[in-house]
Write an enzyme that holds these catalytic residues in place. Structure first.
Site, short mmCIF file in Angstrom:
data_model
loop_
_atom_site.label_atom_id
_atom_site.label_comp_id
_atom_site.label_asym_id
_atom_site.label_seq_id
_atom_site.Cartn_x
_atom_site.Cartn_y
_atom_site.Cartn_z
N LYS A 124 0.82 -1.21 0.00
CA LYS A 124 0.00 0.00 0.00
C LYS A 124 0.85 1.26 0.00
O LYS A 124 0.44 2.28 -0.55
CB LYS A 124 -0.96 0.00 1.19
N LYS A 206 -6.61 -12.56 -7.82
CA LYS A 206 -7.84 -12.60 -7.05
C LYS A 206 -8.80 -11.50 -7.53
O LYS A 206 -8.35 -10.43 -7.91
CB LYS A 206 -7.48 -12.35 -5.58
N LYS A 209 -11.98 -5.22 -6.42
CA LYS A 209 -12.65 -4.05 -6.98
C LYS A 209 -11.65 -2.95 -7.31
O LYS A 209 -12.00 -1.97 -7.96
CB LYS A 209 -13.76 -3.54 -6.05
#
Ligand code: TRP
Length: 341
Positions: A124, A206, A209
């Site tokens: 991140k 995977k 969104k």
């Protein structure tokens, strides 16, 4: 949930489960089949506590209006998926102040080195290089607080949260080692694992969104025609056989989704569609998913209109969560040596 029910559960010593989901704005078919649907099934056998993790969500910048809407929608959607507030405790994290308080305390029992090793932080902080805030770094101690406040025995988490759960265990053990038994050391819940739903466009990844390609994921609230369109565009292979196989990631994924929504085994599915074309199969999977989502979407539409009902539910959840979590927080603070109020 009434005090009586909770007390009975405590004496029966049902194991306690805690889990939470961030209000990201889009709950995908992957979230649903991989996690939420299992939460719903756990409610009868365990003493379940669920939360919308909105404190976690501000580690990335949120637009206030959209954020507010997302939190309420996440709460309503989880109810629509089948979280039952008569069976489980279900609240919004920011409504229960003990979470932020214990998180601060646990921050002081968590090492810089440990947090630096978290792979999600590394990922991140690369993705949001312009906003590598301290919250993003200490996010795992907030997650530990969520879990430890309720003395949870088990935490159902996906692969991506395993490392955070492991850290929660280490923090609990460290604190218990210093002050005597204060927190239950949580175990990962390894039960009937949910389906691992992959991207419809790149089926080795995977379903997420945050994928730039919106055709890669299906949202629980996508309209039927959108769901169908996305399945029709799903990436397959040139082999033209509907069976599980190496290098057939797209078809494997579609079979997995079909199996998850119909309850049929992959053998039953491959036998049923043997000799059929990929086009027919994709349509069949799309239809099955649409049928699975239909009742959820109907319930969501009903709940989201009924603000008073939602308010009543999340207030009740927060009130109860505060009661339980305050006991743990008080216990931890007393052990550290804080003056009683
Ligand atoms: N961090 C989790 C996620 O992003 C959400 C979460 C917050 C959570 N607190 C938790 C999950 C406690 C399990 C237990 O998916």
């Amino acid at each position: 949930m009434s005090e009586e029910i909770k007390e009975t559960q405590a004496t029966e010593r049902k194991k306690r489960i805690f889990s939470a989901i961030q209000p990201s704005g889009t709950i995908t078919l992957g979230n649903y089949l991989g996690a939420l649907r299992n939460w719903v099934n756990l409610q009868d056998s365990y003493d379940c506590i669920f939360a919308v993790a909105d404190l976690h969500a501000i580690t990335v910048r949120q637009d206030p209006k959209i954020f507010k809407k997302n939190i309420l929608e996440a709460y309503a959607l989880l109810l629509a998926c089948g979280i039952d507030t008569d069976k489980s405790m279900f609240f919004v994290q920011s409504h229960v102040h003990t979470h932020a308080e214990l998180a601060w305390i646990l921050n002081c029992y968590t090492q810089f080195g440990e947090l630096s090793r978290m792979t999600q932080f590394k990922d991140k902080s690369q993705k949001h290089a312009d906003n590598v805030n301290a919250g993003l770094f200490t996010y795992p101690s907030l997650m530990a607080a969520d879990i430890l406040l309720y003395q949870a025995d088990l935490v159902p988490v996906g692969e991506d949260q395993r490392q955070h759960l492991e850290l929660s265990r280490n923090i609990a053990e460290r604190f218990n080692g210093l002050y005597g038994k204060t927190f239950t050391v949580p175990e990962p819940y390894i039960g009937r694992v949910g389906a691992r739903v992959m991207s419809l466009q790149n089926p080795i990844k995977k379903m997420s969104k945050s994928d730039e390609n919106a055709n890669a994921w299906v949202a629980v609230l996508d309209k039927p025609e959108t769901v169908m369109k996305k399945f029709k565009r799903a990436v397959t292979d040139s082999d033209a056989r509907i069976c599980i196989g190496e290098g057939k990631d797209g078809i494997n994924n579609l079979i997995g989704i079909m199996s998850a929504v119909t309850g049929k085994t992959s053998d039953e599915i491959t036998a049923e569609y043997d000799g059929k074309g990929y086009g027919d199969f994709k349509t069949a999977v799309g239809e099955a998913v649409i049928e699975e989502l239909r009742p959820i979407q109907e319930r969501f539409a009903k709940y989201i209109k009924d603000k008073a009902y939602l308010e009543e539910q999340y207030r009740k959840g927060a009130e109860f969560a505060l009661k339980i979590s305050q006991r743990t927080l008080d216990k931890a603070m007393k052990k550290i040596g804080y003056l009683p109020k």
